[in-house]
Design a protein around this motif. Structure first.
Motif, PDB file in Angstrom:
ATOM      1  N   SER A 386       1.488  -9.938 -17.834  1.00 59.51           N
ATOM      2  CA  SER A 386       0.766 -10.457 -16.660  1.00 59.51           C
ATOM      3  C   SER A 386       0.774  -9.458 -15.512  1.00 59.51           C
ATOM      4  CB  SER A 386       1.393 -11.781 -16.200  1.00 59.51           C
ATOM      5  OG  SER A 386       2.734 -11.578 -15.771  1.00 59.51           O
ATOM      6  N   ALA A 387       1.807  -8.586 -15.466  1.00 59.10           N
ATOM      7  CA  ALA A 387       1.905  -7.615 -14.381  1.00 59.10           C
ATOM      8  C   ALA A 387       0.968  -6.424 -14.580  1.00 59.10           C
ATOM      9  CB  ALA A 387       3.338  -7.114 -14.255  1.00 59.10           C
ATOM     10  N   LEU A 388       0.422  -6.273 -15.792  1.00 60.37           N
ATOM     11  CA  LEU A 388      -0.484  -5.147 -16.035  1.00 60.37           C
ATOM     12  C   LEU A 388      -1.755  -5.246 -15.184  1.00 60.37           C
ATOM     13  CD1 LEU A 388      -0.143  -4.730 -19.898  1.00 60.37           C
ATOM     14  CD2 LEU A 388       0.766  -3.245 -18.115  1.00 60.37           C
ATOM     15  N   GLU A 389      -1.995  -6.435 -14.620  1.00 55.94           N
ATOM     16  CA  GLU A 389      -3.136  -6.604 -13.714  1.00 55.94           C
ATOM     17  C   GLU A 389      -3.065  -5.630 -12.552  1.00 55.94           C
ATOM     18  OE1 GLU A 389      -4.695  -7.996  -9.924  1.00 55.94           O
ATOM     19  OE2 GLU A 389      -2.598  -8.299 -10.529  1.00 55.94           O
ATOM     20  N   GLN A 390      -1.819  -5.229 -12.188  1.00 51.82           N
ATOM     21  CA  GLN A 390      -1.655  -4.258 -11.100  1.00 51.82           C
ATOM     22  C   GLN A 390      -2.380  -2.952 -11.377  1.00 51.82           C
ATOM     23  OE1 GLN A 390       2.189  -3.193  -9.627  1.00 51.82           O
ATOM     24  NE2 GLN A 390       2.828  -5.291  -9.247  1.00 51.82           N
ATOM     25  N   LEU A 391      -2.484  -2.595 -12.669  1.00 51.73           N
ATOM     26  CA  LEU A 391      -3.130  -1.340 -13.023  1.00 51.73           C
ATOM     27  C   LEU A 391      -4.620  -1.360 -12.692  1.00 51.73           C
ATOM     28  CD1 LEU A 391      -1.409  -0.683 -16.471  1.00 51.73           C
ATOM     29  CD2 LEU A 391      -0.842   0.318 -14.253  1.00 51.73           C
ATOM     30  N   LEU A 392      -5.159  -2.567 -12.465  1.00 50.95           N
ATOM     31  CA  LEU A 392      -6.576  -2.703 -12.138  1.00 50.95           C
ATOM     32  C   LEU A 392      -6.808  -2.816 -10.638  1.00 50.95           C
ATOM     33  CD1 LEU A 392      -7.522  -5.263 -14.958  1.00 50.95           C
ATOM     34  CD2 LEU A 392      -7.662  -2.770 -15.040  1.00 50.95           C
ATOM     35  N   HIS A 393      -5.754  -2.617  -9.843  1.00 55.45           N
ATOM     36  CA  HIS A 393      -5.918  -2.695  -8.390  1.00 55.45           C
ATOM     37  C   HIS A 393      -6.937  -1.661  -7.905  1.00 55.45           C
ATOM     38  CE1 HIS A 393      -1.961  -4.915  -7.132  1.00 55.45           C
ATOM     39  NE2 HIS A 393      -2.733  -5.621  -7.926  1.00 55.45           N
ATOM     40  N   PRO A 394      -7.656  -1.977  -6.829  1.00 54.60           N
ATOM     41  CA  PRO A 394      -8.632  -1.011  -6.296  1.00 54.60           C
ATOM     42  C   PRO A 394      -7.966   0.303  -5.919  1.00 54.60           C
ATOM     43  CG  PRO A 394      -8.854  -3.163  -5.235  1.00 54.60           C
ATOM     44  CD  PRO A 394      -7.601  -3.214  -6.045  1.00 54.60           C
ATOM     45  N   ALA A 395      -8.718   1.380  -6.069  1.00 54.15           N
ATOM     46  CA  ALA A 395      -8.242   2.700  -5.670  1.00 54.15           C
ATOM     47  C   ALA A 395      -9.406   3.467  -5.074  1.00 54.15           C
ATOM     48  CB  ALA A 395      -7.663   3.451  -6.869  1.00 54.15           C
ATOM     49  N   LEU A 396      -9.106   4.410  -4.202  1.00 56.99           N
ATOM     50  CA  LEU A 396     -10.153   5.230  -3.601  1.00 56.99           C
ATOM     51  C   LEU A 396     -10.639   6.264  -4.620  1.00 56.99           C
ATOM     52  CD1 LEU A 396      -8.608   5.898  -0.068  1.00 56.99           C
ATOM     53  CD2 LEU A 396     -10.413   4.286  -0.646  1.00 56.99           C
ATOM     54  N   ASP A 397     -11.930   6.426  -4.693  1.00 54.86           N
ATOM     55  CA  ASP A 397     -12.514   7.453  -5.548  1.00 54.86           C
ATOM     56  C   ASP A 397     -12.130   8.822  -4.972  1.00 54.86           C
ATOM     57  OD1 ASP A 397     -14.062   9.273  -6.897  1.00 54.86           O
ATOM     58  OD2 ASP A 397     -15.918   8.124  -6.740  1.00 54.86           O
ATOM     59  N   SER A 412       3.301   1.790  -1.398  1.00 56.53           N
ATOM     60  CA  SER A 412       2.900   1.143  -2.650  1.00 56.53           C
ATOM     61  C   SER A 412       1.552   1.704  -3.077  1.00 56.53           C
ATOM     62  CB  SER A 412       2.810  -0.381  -2.474  1.00 56.53           C
ATOM     63  OG  SER A 412       1.800  -0.714  -1.551  1.00 56.53           O
ATOM     64  N   PRO A 413       1.182   1.536  -4.351  1.00 55.87           N
ATOM     65  CA  PRO A 413      -0.067   2.120  -4.841  1.00 55.87           C
ATOM     66  C   PRO A 413      -1.278   1.265  -4.483  1.00 55.87           C
ATOM     67  CG  PRO A 413       1.026   0.954  -6.604  1.00 55.87           C
ATOM     68  CD  PRO A 413       1.947   0.876  -5.416  1.00 55.87           C
ATOM     69  N   GLY A 414      -2.476   1.821  -4.741  1.00 57.30           N
ATOM     70  CA  GLY A 414      -3.704   1.058  -4.552  1.00 57.30           C
ATOM     71  C   GLY A 414      -4.332   1.277  -3.193  1.00 57.30           C
ATOM     72  N   ALA A 415      -5.487   0.675  -3.011  1.00 58.87           N
ATOM     73  CA  ALA A 415      -6.222   0.751  -1.748  1.00 58.87           C
ATOM     74  C   ALA A 415      -6.629  -0.656  -1.345  1.00 58.87           C
ATOM     75  CB  ALA A 415      -7.462   1.637  -1.912  1.00 58.87           C
ATOM     76  N   ALA A 416      -6.849  -0.870  -0.059  1.00 62.22           N
ATOM     77  CA  ALA A 416      -7.178  -2.216   0.416  1.00 62.22           C
ATOM     78  C   ALA A 416      -8.047  -2.134   1.662  1.00 62.22           C
ATOM     79  CB  ALA A 416      -5.902  -3.000   0.732  1.00 62.22           C
ATOM     80  N   SER A 417      -8.814  -3.179   1.907  1.00 67.62           N
ATOM     81  CA  SER A 417      -9.596  -3.293   3.134  1.00 67.62           C
ATOM     82  C   SER A 417      -9.582  -4.738   3.586  1.00 67.62           C
ATOM     83  CB  SER A 417     -11.045  -2.824   2.905  1.00 67.62           C
ATOM     84  OG  SER A 417     -11.691  -3.666   1.973  1.00 67.62           O
ATOM     85  N   GLY A 418      -9.781  -4.940   4.886  1.00 69.47           N
ATOM     86  CA  GLY A 418      -9.798  -6.293   5.422  1.00 69.47           C
ATOM     87  C   GLY A 418      -9.740  -6.279   6.934  1.00 69.47           C
ATOM     88  N   GLU A 419      -9.789  -7.470   7.515  1.00 70.50           N
ATOM     89  CA  GLU A 419      -9.691  -7.610   8.970  1.00 70.50           C
ATOM     90  C   GLU A 419      -8.268  -7.310   9.433  1.00 70.50           C
ATOM     91  OE1 GLU A 419     -11.433 -11.334  10.505  1.00 70.50           O
ATOM     92  OE2 GLU A 419     -12.027 -11.726   8.426  1.00 70.50           O
ATOM     93  N   ILE A 420      -8.125  -6.622  10.549  1.00 79.61           N
ATOM     94  CA  ILE A 420      -6.809  -6.320  11.093  1.00 79.61           C
ATOM     95  C   ILE A 420      -6.260  -7.546  11.825  1.00 79.61           C
ATOM     96  CG2 ILE A 420      -5.590  -4.999  12.871  1.00 79.61           C
ATOM     97  CD1 ILE A 420      -7.277  -2.609  12.126  1.00 79.61           C
TER      98      ILE A 420
END
Length: 466
Positions: A386-397, A412-420
């Protein structure tokens, strides 16, 4: 008759039959390191059975517990050559939580128990460093008042920040012993004004107050939330480990830190962690100061100017690296360790299997199987599907154009966007309304757990990667 207390010291642990379920993760790790001959400050663990008794009996302790604790304190005193409650030669101890399943930062601990207005003078004289002694006492007042007496931590931080601003200085390390003396007076006066009674001076009153507070923290809102998020039963309870204090705030040959035997983000086989010179453990985990790298390679990669532990304390670093290798080999898994250096002497305060990303878990499992540390079947079992879903987290091209506004340490790994958003409660509310948010804080604290869980990403002004 039930046994409520188990002791440990370097080279031995009194009760080798005590299971992890009774000792908690911290107590079990300390007992095992003691048996391995690693440098562990002497101490004892009050078992999780006491936690169960505590909640079943109106937050009362078992009748025979006090006698067992006194006996164990005497044993620790003999190992250290000090006596708990002795105003001229005081034994100072910590009271730390330790659940069966790791719950980092969710439960409470108290350091420097046993200090009071008289014993602090003895500590100053015996250590030859009044600044260290008064700094330790003000830390104790601040922590005890917050954890045991219910006075919010930030109240003391505001007193401290106002004092520094008035003196025209920025860093705690710029304060003299006389400055800490004055702040101790301000801190104890604040306690008395708030509670209508003086700060407790009796070491045993302090100790039992701390033990009760650690057990009570098992049911605090952040711990309850964390258990719910990670499916940890409330019936597990926490143990309480009482341990002789060692001090990382005794000058530039003293330090404290946290390290992993492998990189918990990538899984690379390299020491990964942070430390601070002239600091105590809460300074690293609280994120109030930005720590330094453990290894010189990590410092160079980060472009940091402050020296690594490998460069600043090379002998201690070599000893720590050997201990890290021994612990990983013994437990056959990546270890997460806490340590203190007191005037050039290394002490290991904790070891546990380290939390890691799914990417790291996959790499560590494969590498350890290839190294012969574990079998292939065990390697496969160590990767949670179930934790392998982390491998699909968004990343910057990597090839996409970007306008960099700011840079920082990648915790931590990955990329994110949202309201501050600046408030964890607001992050929870907007998440429930289907909106994506980035939580921005000066530093995070365990009380922010639900807001952190709700956020797509977290940005802090202060703190490190561990």
């Amino acid at each position: 008759m039930a046994k409520w207390v188990c002791t440990f010291d370097q080279g031995e642990a009194a009760d080798e039959s005590a299971p992890r379920d009774l000792l908690g993760g911290k107590g079990a790790g300390l007992a095992e390191m003691a048996r391995l001959g690693l440098p562990v400050p002497p101490g004892f663990t009050i078992t999780t059975d006491v936690c169960a008794y505590f909640y079943k009996n109106g937050k009362q302790f078992p009748p025979s517990l006090a006698a067992e604790v006194e006996t164990a304190l005497g044993t620790v005193g003999r190992f250290t050559g000090r006596c708990f409650g002795d105003e001229r030669n005081p034994l100072l101890v910590s009271a730390r939580s330790g659940a069966r399943e790791s719950m980092p930062g969710m439960l409470d601990s108290v350091l420097n128990l046993g200090l009071n207005d008289i014993s602090v003078e003895a500590l100053a004289e015996r250590s030859g460093d009044p600044r260290f002694a008064y700094d330790s006492y003000r830390r104790f007042i601040q922590m005890y008042a917050s954890v045991v007496l219910g006075i919010e931590h930030h109240i003391f931080e505001e007193i401290l920040e106002y004092y520094k601003e008035h003196k025209g200085i920025t860093l705690d390390t710029e304060l003299s012993s006389e400055d800490w003396r004055k702040l101790i007076v301000d801190f104890t006066a604040k306690v008395e004004r708030t509670l209508g009674r003086p700060f407790p001076q009796d070491p045993r009153e302090q100790l039992w107050g701390a033990i009760g507070a650690v057990f009570e923290s098992w049911m605090n809102p952040r711990a309850v939330a964390y258990r719910r998020l990670h499916d940890i039963p409330a019936s597990f309870g926490t143990a309480v480990t009482i341990q002789a204090m060692v001090f990382g705030n005794m000058g530039e040959t003293s330090a404290t830190g946290v390290a992993f035997t492998r990189n918990p983000s990538t899984g690379a086989k390299e020491l990964y962690g942070e430390f601070m010179l002239n600091a105590q453990g809460e300074d690293v985990v609280a994120g109030l100061r930005t720590p330094q790298n453990i290894t010189e390679a990590a410092r160079i990669a980060a472009g940091a100017k402050e020296p690594s532990m490998e460069a600043a304390l090379p002998g201690v670093f070599a000893e720590f690296a050997r201990a890290a290798g021994l612990l990983e080999k013994h437990y056959r898994d990546m270890q997460d360790m806490e340590f203190t250096v007191e005037r050039g002497k290394l002490w290991i305060l904790q070891t546990r299997s380290g939390k890691r990303t799914s990417k790291a878990a996959l790499r560590i499992a494969v590498d350890m199987a290839n190294e012969g540390s574990i079998g292939k079947a065990e390697a496969i079992a160590r990767v949670d599907p179930s934790a392998l879903e982390q491998l699909l987290h968004p990343a910057l091209d990597p090839s996409a154009p970007r306008q960099i506004v700011a840079t920082g340490l990648p915790a931590s790994p990955g990329a994110a966007s949202g309201e501050i958003l600046f408030d964890p409660g607001d992050a929870e509310r907007l998440k429930s309304a289907g909106r994506k948010v980035i939580l921005v804080r000066i530093e995070t604290s365990p009380d922010d757990i639900l807001g952190m869980h709700a956020a797509e990403g977290i940005l802090t002004t202060r703190g490190g990667m561990t």
